[in-house]
Design an enzyme around this catalytic site. Structure first.
Site, PDB file in Angstrom:
ATOM      1  CE  LYS A 189     -24.052 109.206 -27.764  1.00 16.03           C
ATOM      2  NZ  LYS A 189     -23.718 109.478 -26.153  1.00 16.03           N
ATOM      3  NE  ARG A 226     -30.700 108.435 -23.962  1.00 16.52           N
ATOM      4  CZ  ARG A 226     -30.611 109.204 -25.563  1.00 16.52           C
ATOM      5  NH1 ARG A 226     -29.020 108.064 -25.775  1.00 16.52           N
ATOM      6  NH2 ARG A 226     -30.882 109.703 -26.088  1.00 16.52           N
TER       7      ARG A 226
HETATM    8  N1  HH2 Z   1     -26.620 110.279 -25.013  1.00 22.60           N
HETATM    9  C1  HH2 Z   1     -27.322 110.871 -25.949  1.00 22.60           C
HETATM   10  C2  HH2 Z   1     -28.109 112.294 -25.628  1.00 22.60           C
HETATM   11  N2  HH2 Z   1     -28.813 112.146 -24.239  1.00 22.60           N
HETATM   12  N3  HH2 Z   1     -28.369 110.640 -22.201  1.00 22.60           N
HETATM   13  C3  HH2 Z   1     -28.135 109.950 -21.550  1.00 22.60           C
HETATM   14  N4  HH2 Z   1     -28.373 109.360 -20.547  1.00 22.60           N
HETATM   15  N5  HH2 Z   1     -26.472 108.633 -22.147  1.00 22.60           N
HETATM   16  C4  HH2 Z   1     -26.197 109.368 -23.028  1.00 22.60           C
HETATM   17  O1  HH2 Z   1     -25.308 108.816 -23.359  1.00 22.60           O
HETATM   18  C5  HH2 Z   1     -27.096 110.233 -24.285  1.00 22.60           C
HETATM   19  C6  HH2 Z   1     -27.970 110.898 -23.530  1.00 22.60           C
HETATM   20  C7  HH2 Z   1     -27.533 111.661 -27.481  1.00 22.60           C
HETATM   21  O2  HH2 Z   1     -27.925 110.519 -28.266  1.00 22.60           O
HETATM   22  P1  HH2 Z   1     -28.749 110.650 -29.114  1.00 22.60           P
HETATM   23  O3  HH2 Z   1     -30.435 110.984 -28.278  1.00 22.60           O
HETATM   24  O4  HH2 Z   1     -29.073 109.835 -30.703  1.00 22.60           O
HETATM   25  O5  HH2 Z   1     -28.386 112.093 -30.541  1.00 22.60           O
HETATM   26  P2  HH2 Z   1     -28.727 113.953 -30.035  1.00 22.60           P
HETATM   27  O6  HH2 Z   1     -28.476 114.336 -28.672  1.00 22.60           O
HETATM   28  O7  HH2 Z   1     -28.695 114.345 -31.301  1.00 22.60           O
HETATM   29  O8  HH2 Z   1     -29.994 113.696 -30.390  1.00 22.60           O
END
Ligand code: HH2
Length: 286
Positions: free
Chosen positions: A222, A256
């Protein structure tokens, strides 16, 4: 402490690694890499080989400015990957806020719903409540992903705000008939928060344990880590692993992550030094 999910009761005596599978064109760190079902399935298989305890499949990016897919598009992305992931021997979570998608993936056998909007969309509480054993992750966010970082709230006390929000969503879920044994809580690192807010939430993460449910934390790649290291998203592995270990040290039971293998190694050290004896190499039992 356990996390009840559809097919598995996950033992949290040992910290667990949730591996991220983004079936999206636009996720902030790996968008477009796994949009083709075969690529996403191969990635899921790799994460399990690397030691992921849980898979989290998402078809909607929460990156500021990302376009939300409609229901048929979100389901078309998820279905083939979910079907294959369900054969890999680990619980499978789906990262979605759409109640229709929740119903469809739970009907298809998903073990967990992970909702960054904490079941606030109309019908979402009912969709999860209708599946009596499915796991649920409730996460703190203010506003909507598209605009949340442009208008970060000026929280008088970010930890109190997150704790109060999660307490309210936990109560709403229970009032809808969702057993608390199914629920884990997430401070929502990077969602409507400045780097200082995120770091305060890490330092004071244990205050969230007062809510009585396990904490899940998502620091992987992040932008707070980018700001601290000066590195682009795909070069934040070391900082992400450090954040995962620190989150576990401050009481998180699920992390995660994108980079499963180095996180699993690092948590072996944490487990050996600080974990409960005899919990080093078990897999959760169905
Ligand atoms: N962060 C993201 C997405 N989903 N769910 C939970 N429970 N906690 C988190 O911190 C969280 C999440 C963002 O990360 P990422 O999936 O890599 O990116 P994107 O939302 O751009 O697909």
């Amino acid at each position: 402490m356990h996390w009840q999910t559809s097919r598995y009761r996950i033992d949290l005596a040992r910290p667990r690694v949730m591996g991220i599978v983004n079936v999206t064109p636009d996720s902030f760190s790996d968008g477009g890499q796994y949009l083709a079902p075969a690529a996403a399935v191969a990635h899921a298989e790799r994460l399990v080989r690397e030691g992921a305890d849980i898979l989290d499949i998402g078809a909607e990016s929460t990156r500021p400015g990302a376009r939300s897919p409609d229901t048929p598009e979100e389901l078309a992305r998820l279905r083939p990957v979910l079907a294959a992931a369900l054969t890999l021997g680990v619980p499978v979570s789906v990262d979605t806020s759409n109640p229709e998608v929740m119903r469809a993936v739970l009907d298809a056998g998903a073990d967990i719903v992970n909702d960054v909007r904490s079941l606030t969309r109309p019908g979402a509480l009912e969709a999860v409540a209708a599946h009596p054993a499915a796991g649920l992750c409730l996460m703190h966010m203010r506003g909507e992903p598209a605009t949340m970082q442009a208008q970060v709230p000026d929280y008088p006390d970010v930890v109190a705000e997150v704790r109060d929000f999660l307490r309210e969503r936990l109560a709403a879920a229970q009032a809808a008939g969702i057993d608390e044994a199914r629920i884990v809580l997430d401070p929502g690192i990077g969602f409507a928060k400045t780097p200082a807010h995120n770091l305060t939430l890490l330092r004071r993460q244990r205050e969230l344990l007062a809510l009585g449910r396990p904490v899940l934390a998502g620091w992987s790649r992040k932008s707070t880590l980018g700001g601290l290291t000066g590195r682009p998203a795909n070069e934040r592995v070391a900082a992400s692993v450090a954040a995962a270990v620190l989150a576990v040290h401050e009481g998180a039971r699920i992390v995660r992550v994108h980079d499963v293998a180095p996180t699993v190694d690092a948590l072996k050290l944490w487990q050996a030094a600080f974990g409960e004896p005899g919990q080093n190499d078990d897999k959760e039992q169905p």
